[in-house]
Design a protein around this motif. Structure first.
Motif, mmCIF file in Angstrom:
data_model
loop_
_atom_site.group_PDB
_atom_site.id
_atom_site.type_symbol
_atom_site.label_atom_id
_atom_site.label_comp_id
_atom_site.label_asym_id
_atom_site.label_seq_id
_atom_site.Cartn_x
_atom_site.Cartn_y
_atom_site.Cartn_z
ATOM 1 N N PRO A 126 4.430 -14.075 -4.589
ATOM 2 C CA PRO A 126 3.924 -13.154 -5.617
ATOM 3 C C PRO A 126 3.208 -11.975 -4.949
ATOM 4 O O PRO A 126 2.687 -12.112 -3.835
ATOM 5 C CB PRO A 126 2.930 -14.006 -6.419
ATOM 6 C CG PRO A 126 3.300 -15.427 -6.134
ATOM 7 C CD PRO A 126 3.881 -15.432 -4.745
ATOM 8 N N HIS A 127 3.166 -10.849 -5.650
ATOM 9 C CA HIS A 127 2.549 -9.667 -5.044
ATOM 10 C C HIS A 127 1.097 -9.975 -4.673
ATOM 11 O O HIS A 127 0.442 -10.800 -5.295
ATOM 12 C CB HIS A 127 2.642 -8.475 -5.994
ATOM 13 C CG HIS A 127 1.744 -8.574 -7.189
ATOM 14 N ND1 HIS A 127 0.450 -8.151 -7.173
ATOM 15 C CD2 HIS A 127 1.975 -9.055 -8.417
ATOM 16 C CE1 HIS A 127 -0.091 -8.357 -8.357
ATOM 17 N NE2 HIS A 127 0.815 -8.916 -9.137
ATOM 18 N N GLY A 128 0.633 -9.321 -3.637
ATOM 19 C CA GLY A 128 -0.714 -9.566 -3.143
ATOM 20 C C GLY A 128 -0.747 -10.525 -1.970
ATOM 21 O O GLY A 128 -1.670 -10.482 -1.150
ATOM 22 N N ASP A 168 4.542 -5.570 -2.374
ATOM 23 C CA ASP A 168 3.421 -5.145 -1.531
ATOM 24 C C ASP A 168 3.760 -3.987 -0.596
ATOM 25 O O ASP A 168 2.892 -3.178 -0.269
ATOM 26 C CB ASP A 168 2.901 -6.333 -0.707
ATOM 27 C CG ASP A 168 2.103 -7.318 -1.558
ATOM 28 O OD1 ASP A 168 2.041 -7.113 -2.792
ATOM 29 O OD2 ASP A 168 1.571 -8.290 -1.001
ATOM 30 N N TYR A 169 4.998 -3.921 -0.160
ATOM 31 C CA TYR A 169 5.341 -2.879 0.820
ATOM 32 C C TYR A 169 6.299 -1.838 0.262
ATOM 33 O O TYR A 169 6.996 -1.153 1.000
ATOM 34 C CB TYR A 169 5.917 -3.530 2.084
ATOM 35 C CG TYR A 169 4.900 -4.352 2.823
ATOM 36 C CD1 TYR A 169 3.847 -3.733 3.498
ATOM 37 C CD2 TYR A 169 4.965 -5.741 2.823
ATOM 38 C CE1 TYR A 169 2.890 -4.487 4.167
ATOM 39 C CE2 TYR A 169 4.019 -6.500 3.485
ATOM 40 C CZ TYR A 169 2.976 -5.859 4.164
ATOM 41 O OH TYR A 169 2.025 -6.593 4.827
ATOM 42 N N ARG A 170 6.356 -1.730 -1.051
ATOM 43 C CA ARG A 170 7.298 -0.776 -1.636
ATOM 44 C C ARG A 170 6.741 0.626 -1.792
ATOM 45 O O ARG A 170 7.498 1.568 -1.991
ATOM 46 C CB ARG A 170 7.732 -1.271 -3.026
ATOM 47 C CG ARG A 170 8.639 -2.476 -2.986
ATOM 48 C CD ARG A 170 9.030 -2.879 -4.398
ATOM 49 N NE ARG A 170 9.671 -4.185 -4.400
ATOM 50 C CZ ARG A 170 9.723 -4.990 -5.448
ATOM 51 N NH1 ARG A 170 9.176 -4.612 -6.588
ATOM 52 N NH2 ARG A 170 10.341 -6.152 -5.361
ATOM 53 N N VAL A 230 -4.648 -4.956 -7.700
ATOM 54 C CA VAL A 230 -5.247 -5.638 -6.543
ATOM 55 C C VAL A 230 -5.408 -4.590 -5.444
ATOM 56 O O VAL A 230 -4.626 -3.633 -5.379
ATOM 57 C CB VAL A 230 -4.377 -6.799 -6.001
ATOM 58 C CG1 VAL A 230 -4.335 -7.962 -6.984
ATOM 59 C CG2 VAL A 230 -2.973 -6.333 -5.672
ATOM 60 N N PRO A 231 -6.417 -4.766 -4.606
ATOM 61 C CA PRO A 231 -6.555 -3.818 -3.487
ATOM 62 C C PRO A 231 -5.421 -4.024 -2.483
ATOM 63 O O PRO A 231 -4.952 -5.148 -2.294
ATOM 64 C CB PRO A 231 -7.910 -4.199 -2.860
ATOM 65 C CG PRO A 231 -8.232 -5.559 -3.376
ATOM 66 C CD PRO A 231 -7.495 -5.759 -4.661
ATOM 67 N N HIS A 232 -4.962 -2.947 -1.896
ATOM 68 C CA HIS A 232 -3.937 -3.055 -0.861
ATOM 69 C C HIS A 232 -4.639 -3.228 0.475
ATOM 70 O O HIS A 232 -5.401 -2.374 0.910
ATOM 71 C CB HIS A 232 -3.048 -1.814 -0.848
ATOM 72 C CG HIS A 232 -1.742 -2.073 -0.158
ATOM 73 N ND1 HIS A 232 -1.644 -2.309 1.176
ATOM 74 C CD2 HIS A 232 -0.480 -2.155 -0.645
ATOM 75 C CE1 HIS A 232 -0.363 -2.507 1.500
ATOM 76 N NE2 HIS A 232 0.368 -2.428 0.388
ATOM 77 N N GLY A 255 10.122 -3.139 2.570
ATOM 78 C CA GLY A 255 9.699 -3.505 1.215
ATOM 79 C C GLY A 255 10.927 -3.459 0.310
ATOM 80 O O GLY A 255 11.238 -2.431 -0.277
ATOM 81 N N ASN A 256 11.610 -4.575 0.232
ATOM 82 C CA ASN A 256 12.865 -4.689 -0.523
ATOM 83 C C ASN A 256 12.674 -4.162 -1.956
ATOM 84 O O ASN A 256 11.734 -4.551 -2.649
ATOM 85 C CB ASN A 256 13.230 -6.185 -0.589
ATOM 86 C CG ASN A 256 14.714 -6.445 -0.634
ATOM 87 O OD1 ASN A 256 15.449 -5.959 0.231
ATOM 88 N ND2 ASN A 256 15.155 -7.213 -1.614
ATOM 89 N N ALA A 257 13.573 -3.311 -2.397
ATOM 90 C CA ALA A 257 13.437 -2.706 -3.725
ATOM 91 C C ALA A 257 13.498 -3.763 -4.824
ATOM 92 O O ALA A 257 14.152 -4.795 -4.688
ATOM 93 C CB ALA A 257 14.540 -1.676 -3.937
ATOM 94 N N GLY A 258 12.825 -3.489 -5.942
ATOM 95 C CA GLY A 258 12.815 -4.408 -7.077
ATOM 96 C C GLY A 258 14.160 -4.429 -7.797
ATOM 97 O O GLY A 258 15.059 -3.625 -7.513
ATOM 98 N N CYS A 259 14.288 -5.342 -8.745
ATOM 99 C CA CYS A 259 15.573 -5.551 -9.411
ATOM 100 C C CYS A 259 15.887 -4.414 -10.388
ATOM 101 O O CYS A 259 16.905 -3.745 -10.274
ATOM 102 C CB CYS A 259 15.596 -6.909 -10.100
ATOM 103 S SG CYS A 259 14.238 -7.204 -11.241
#
Lengths: 344, 344, 344, 344
Positions: free
Chosen positions: D77-79, D101-103, D116-118, D144-148
């Motif tokens: 999950p993100h974060g 996270d890396y997008r 959330v803080p990066h 940072g693999n692109a979202g769907c």
């Protein structure tokens, strides 16, 4: 009649609210939920928005609910309806339990399959399968509404068992249900992507509807019945199809089979006999209280195959409960139930 | 190997093209369709766009196709593969027929169930169920690829029939298939809204896969077999689950049942034994050539219930054809078939 | 009231029969089908078995049907209702057409999009969207029942168009429908395996509901409206969700938007306002005549997004027809329509 | 190459295992799950039975996993991916994160939408949309693999944004996804009976894929982009269809639009251009890494409508991750991904 629904937030409870809304002689006075006390039912079931503005109450003060009601419908998990039944034992209110607590004449059978002690053995109760136990239902204090798979399966086999046309030791019931039969609680196994485009069996040789079917067929045939019942999960919302097999006794013809169905169900409004060689389908009864039945005699193997279709939430739960309510009240049996299946 | 697909526009044909695309040793040289001659296959099946640029040819000049090919796969309706078989009889090309024409040793059985005369009785042929007829397949001129329901059902029962653990006269096969099994032709009965949220049986006591299951189990057990086979239509695209019932012979234990499965299938890559008490599901084999099998011994009734799941278009049709092709070519059996089910 | 259904064998016709069965003031006297003349309706729609024993007649003697009826409902393909309308022009019978023939005030628009000449231009007709054209419907001779996508989309946007809160040139309607909207005729494209687990758009920039939405919004706003309407096919039976986008005019707040909905629909029984930030869903209106509406104001982009859900066969066809019938007869508008959505 | 999958029990993780099994140059050395540490992956995903015999490990000793691996894929999950990224910062292992996270180049945007803080702002990272960022991906440490939704939507609009054919302030993306996009955790909202035969929107004007689409289109066009993105849930397992709207700039013709697509994607294997007026569908890409794109120019309204279809778990997640892996390794881009969609 003033009615209350104890445990109103399961699918059967919500379906009961749907049907009672359209019933000309029922007024819903209390609905309960322990986990959602104080919430509006429409916040849990938005399809009821604008139709039910009621709040869910706790069942803690069940006596008050009992006093306010002519009938209480119980939609609780097994084991809990008995408590309600005992609490209301001395009051005039009558009970229709949609769970298993009051379905068994022999509480040892109940205890063996449900793994809980039966704490209300003395209850004066009747098995709530309307077409077969109508007379007993009329004056019953407590009605143990028949289960979903069992309703489809017993109705399919009762005429043959009653007329002794089949060898009851050869009965196999292969049943298929939509996922609403598994209840509303979210579970990994019933998560949408897990079931979609998927089909599987479950609880083979151990589903609790087995002894319920056996009890009824034994009662009807006068013989001890041991059978196999296999439930399957169909990737759809509603509907049960039961495919029932049995060896025909020597000399039993297709005509005798057809006559047995006609004799037992010829005057039943909610049982539609499709005849020999036909195919009921769950969508043709969806949303309605009908049970469609057809049968096939296979001369090659000497077996009969009976197919029956119901909506598991209507004839298999809430609709049958309303039908039993109508019988118990002396109303016309179709009252509030006389609507057309939703197709397609 | 150069291969051609005669009748490439049905679902089984298209699935064969999917698998052959990924097969390292097969080159598709001709694909045919009489109703779509001259069209690109991707105009009929856009998912093949960019992958197959071939045009559909007529099969009128079948000899030329036969000369160009090491193997022809036939995806024609029953009755038509025999014509192709006769036309190619004197040529070195080998044949894998996905239909029923070459599945029966006894052509009278074929004629009785399919209602057409068998015009190629002299054909040297073998029943193409890879795990059970592997040795015969190796050098066969014509392979009659096993049917979809039959593959699932025979694989489920073969170990018990072979070890004589069951009374073969008590076998009941209750099978459920996704709608792709009914073919690609649009029919009222398979129109989307008619089947969605719907479940029903069809062809009770008369489905043509019945004698095919009986033939194989008789061959394996050495006993005459008469059984009931009941197909049902599940509102999903792909997948078959077979629920098979039989009475266990006196004294047969769950351990003996398990041992029979282990013995026959212990080394099979494409058969995954889930063991006693487990539940295969169609989605767990979707898109793959696996057949997942589990069994349940019910001591209460003395019956065994075997559950088997396949993808009807893969292990039940095109995948099994490629598996047979691999066997017939002496390739590794998993070649081009070693991929993971598509889940969820 | 005596009513007849011309073209009773499509999904909208069958749904009309479902609703009329439950209507206390309607008696169905004739049902017609040219392709199934002489057949029982229940042989085409087995879910009606036991409920309708009527035979389908030909509409050749439409005058007789007209004489026997107070109302005729027409479920014919576009172009054919006009013929019925002309044939019944001089008779007292009133007409509710579920097709497009009588929906357009400007027959040139009809002809441009439907590619047939309009042969009944002089017809005294009204657009049958009950909530917006109630007064005109009361005494109309011919009611052109609103389309399915259009009902959902117009109801979603009417309050904003009426109050001039949006720039009507920025309207985009992205709509999604269950497959029953495509009718009952079996087509390759709507064959079960083709659509299951599949989603796609169709008729982009050319669907015939486009000018119908434009006409109504222009009428309501007093401005010319050109918009994009994109229909999609959802792998489900019933239901439409319309997602409507428009730029808010300078200074329009979420409160103004909410007030516009409350003002226009606050007293409507069949329109349920879910409020700002909510999410209607098609299952929450399934089988019912409700239209559920919610809206979202996106301050970041200055747009409003309105979501509306209906059952395409009820509020989008047969239910709205009965609602219009009730209005035209002076009955209570909910008569025969006051039932609960079928959930889940 | 030795690869590990951190967080392997979500749908994207399981799909990655499916693809990696078939990849000739990847060997899976570790798979992790904190909630199922010590369990076999096949006990959670029985479709992997016989194919993966690995045990899930904890990621507590992430350094060891990093040392053992050439690449780690992260399915957390993100974060949480940031923590892994920081822990592996000084090691040669490279990272492909399937989460968010890396997008984002601008971590303030990330923080504003993800709340959330990066914590890894200094990370040298690249946006992993293979066709548009191929050069940067080749040598990236962290991808940072692109979202769907974003993959489908950006690919649909990139050619028009790049050639400045559209007014980027008018972009509306109306997207529809199968339920697997919501993850594997059982939730009431995604319980089978709740979604079946149901359709709805969610997260209107606030879905986190919005800024990701905006970032990419801004980068490509050189203009600031604010758009509306509306996701919907389709009652199916897999697949995304994006319907994208934008106003064409003055004078832009259908030919110019088509040329822009041809120019940017003409040589791309995984992007299949269906051309003007066509209709991609999710099933035609199911199980594959293809993105099918078509477009419609509406001269009446001056808008272009672009339709794009992907499998959300393949091109929208695991497939794109493998494609990025291939690019980063200097392998042929189709390696292990060159298979045919599963249809029907």
């Amino acid at each position: 009649m003033k009615v209350s629904v104890i445990g109103a937030t399961g699918y059967a409870g919500a379906e009961l609210l749907r049907l009672l809304y359209q019933h000309p002689q029922a007024e819903v006075v209390h609905i309960t939920s322990e986990s959602h006390t104080g919430e509006k039912i429409a916040s849990l079931y938005p399809h009821l928005r604008g139709l039910y503005d009621m709040e869910l109450e706790s069942m803690k003060d069940i006596e008050r609910i009992g006093r306010d009601s002519d009938f209480v419908f119980i939609g609780l998990p097994h084991g809990h309806a008995m408590e309600v039944g005992r609490a209301l034992a001395g009051m005039p209110v009558r009970i229709i339990d949609l769970g298993a607590d009051y379905r068994f004449a022999d509480t040892e059978v109940y205890e063996a399959w449900y793994h809980v002690p039966h704490t209300h053995q003395e209850a004066e109760r009747v098995y709530g399968l309307a077409e077969l136990y109508r007379e007993q239902i009329k004056n019953a204090k407590i009605i143990g509404n028949a289960g979903c798979f069992t309703t489809a399966s017993i109705l399919a086999l009762a005429p043959l068992a009653k007329q002794h046309l089949i060898d009851v030791n050869t009965i196999i019931v292969d049943a298929k249900s939509g996922v609403s039969g598994a209840g509303r609680s979210a579970k990994q196994a019933n998560h949408f992507p897990e079931l979609y485009d998927n089909f599987r069996a479950y609880n083979v040789a151990k589903h609790r509807h087995t002894p319920e079917i056996e009890q009824a067929l034994a009662d009807i045939s006068g013989e001890k019945v041991l059978l196999n019942f296999t439930p399957h999960l169909v990737p759809m919302s509603r509907g049960i199809l039961s495919t029932c097999y049995a060896n025909l006794k020597e000399g039993v013809t297709a005509d005798l089979v057809s006559a047995a169905f006609a004799k037992l169900y010829g005057k039943e409004y909610f049982i539609r006999l499709l005849g020999e060689g036909a195919y009921p389908s769950t969508k043709e009864v969806r949303g309605s209280n009908f049970c469609d039945i057809a049968w096939h005699v296979d001369e090659r193997t000497g077996r009969v195959i009976v197919l029956s279709a119901i909506d598991n939430l209507v004839k298999g739960a809430a609709g049958q409960a309303v039908q039993n309510f109508n019988i118990a009240c002396g109303f016309e049996e179709r009252m509030g139930l006389d609507f057309v299946p939703l197709y397609p």
